[in-house]
Design a protein around this motif. Structure first.
Motif, PDB file in Angstrom:
ATOM      1  N   SER A 109      26.797  81.136  29.983  1.00 32.46           N
ATOM      2  CA  SER A 109      27.985  81.205  30.838  1.00 32.46           C
ATOM      3  C   SER A 109      28.166  79.915  31.623  1.00 32.46           C
ATOM      4  O   SER A 109      27.195  79.342  32.135  1.00 32.46           O
ATOM      5  N   PHE A 124      40.165  75.598  26.188  1.00 31.87           N
ATOM      6  CA  PHE A 124      39.426  76.755  25.675  1.00 31.87           C
ATOM      7  C   PHE A 124      40.347  77.772  25.003  1.00 31.87           C
ATOM      8  O   PHE A 124      39.928  78.455  24.062  1.00 31.87           O
ATOM      9  N   TRP A 179      29.682  78.087  20.521  1.00 31.31           N
ATOM     10  CA  TRP A 179      31.142  78.207  20.556  1.00 31.31           C
ATOM     11  C   TRP A 179      31.516  79.303  21.560  1.00 31.31           C
ATOM     12  O   TRP A 179      30.748  80.225  21.808  1.00 31.31           O
ATOM     13  N   PRO A 180      32.694  79.185  22.171  1.00 33.38           N
ATOM     14  CA  PRO A 180      33.092  80.169  23.180  1.00 33.38           C
ATOM     15  C   PRO A 180      33.592  81.457  22.526  1.00 33.38           C
ATOM     16  O   PRO A 180      34.406  81.419  21.604  1.00 33.38           O
ATOM     17  N   VAL A 183      36.915  83.830  27.050  1.00 30.50           N
ATOM     18  CA  VAL A 183      37.554  83.173  28.186  1.00 30.50           C
ATOM     19  C   VAL A 183      37.881  84.284  29.171  1.00 30.50           C
ATOM     20  O   VAL A 183      38.744  85.126  28.918  1.00 30.50           O
ATOM     21  N   ILE A 200      33.666  80.698  31.339  1.00 31.46           N
ATOM     22  CA  ILE A 200      33.606  80.736  29.889  1.00 31.46           C
ATOM     23  C   ILE A 200      32.231  81.251  29.470  1.00 31.46           C
ATOM     24  O   ILE A 200      31.211  80.843  30.034  1.00 31.46           O
ATOM     25  N   THR A 201      32.196  82.123  28.476  1.00 27.68           N
ATOM     26  CA  THR A 201      30.933  82.577  27.915  1.00 27.68           C
ATOM     27  C   THR A 201      30.823  82.078  26.482  1.00 27.68           C
ATOM     28  O   THR A 201      31.690  82.362  25.653  1.00 27.68           O
ATOM     29  N   PHE A 202      29.778  81.305  26.221  1.00 25.21           N
ATOM     30  CA  PHE A 202      29.488  80.795  24.884  1.00 25.21           C
ATOM     31  C   PHE A 202      28.438  81.679  24.222  1.00 25.21           C
ATOM     32  O   PHE A 202      27.662  82.361  24.884  1.00 25.21           O
TER      33      PHE A 202
END
Length: 227
Positions: A109, A124, A179-180, A183, A200-202
């Protein structure tokens, strides 16, 4: 009987207990390798890694400079963790756990400070659109959109001198195939005047430590605090 047993327990000899437990000893240890690390001393880099037919789409869309800016705009992250999946096994005596697979958190995150032109959110949103275009909802291959995220721990020392503004990188993790996938919604309100943040959480496959971890088929690297 109970009294004699208590005396025997209290009278047992304890081998090699810690002796240097004064505050002077504590200060000597805590400052020996550069003083305590600070939560606020970190940096990240998001590096396009997927190739795609014409280079990574983030560079193709003109986001090269904005990716550089994210190093400064990133307000909060987590240093990644690692563990093992295991099974419980017993041959004789007490059971024990035996590992069979490396386990990464696989989520990373990031909290980003946004600016008024909104390019951070646009980047994003475009990234998710490349992953799954809304005109077809067909997912692209990961080699088109994945990236490498570099996470640095910093010390308050630069060129041997303590600096309140410039840090020296002391540790590095590289998150592979990142990669995200989320969003997060941005809450806005007329009730305050705070900076708008973007969370953003990847997801990623695994992480490595360049220069420290053994590469497949390579020479094992000595694991020592001195290296």
């Amino acid at each position: 009987m109970i009294l004699r047993l208590s005396i025997r327990i209290l009278g047992c000899k304890i081998e090699n207990p810690p002796n240097n437990t004064t505050m002077l000893d504590f200060n000597s240890v805590i400052n020996d390798l550069g003083a305590p690390a600070k939560n606020c001393r970190f940096a990240i880099q998001i590096l396009p890694a997927g190739l795609g037919p014409n280079g990574h789409f983030l560079n193709k869309l003109g986001y090269t400079n904005l990716l550089h800016d994210l190093t400064y705009l990133c307000e909060a992250v987590e240093f990644p963790g690692r563990g093992f999946e295991f099974i419980e096994s017993r041959y004789y005596g007490p059971s024990q756990f035996l590992p069979y697979n490396s386990k990464y958190n696989n989520e990373f995150s990031v909290s980003i400070l946004t600016r008024q032109k909104g390019y951070e959110r646009q980047l994003f949103d475009d990234w998710l659109e490349v992953i799954n275009p809304t005109n077809t909802f067909d997912f692209n291959y990961t080699d088109v959109y994945y990236s490498t995220i570099r996470v640095f721990q910093l010390a308050e020392v630069s060129n041997g001198e303590k600096s309140p503004t410039r840090g020296m990188a002391t540790y590095l993790w590289e998150l592979k195939h990142a990669w995200p996938f989320q969003v997060n919604p941005q809450q806005v309100t007329w009730a305050d005047n705070d900076v708008l943040r973007l969370n953003i959480t990847f997801t990623y496959n695994y992480w490595s430590r360049p220069g420290r971890d053994t590469t497949p088929g390579g020479t094992p690297i000595p694991l020592s605090p001195a290296t």
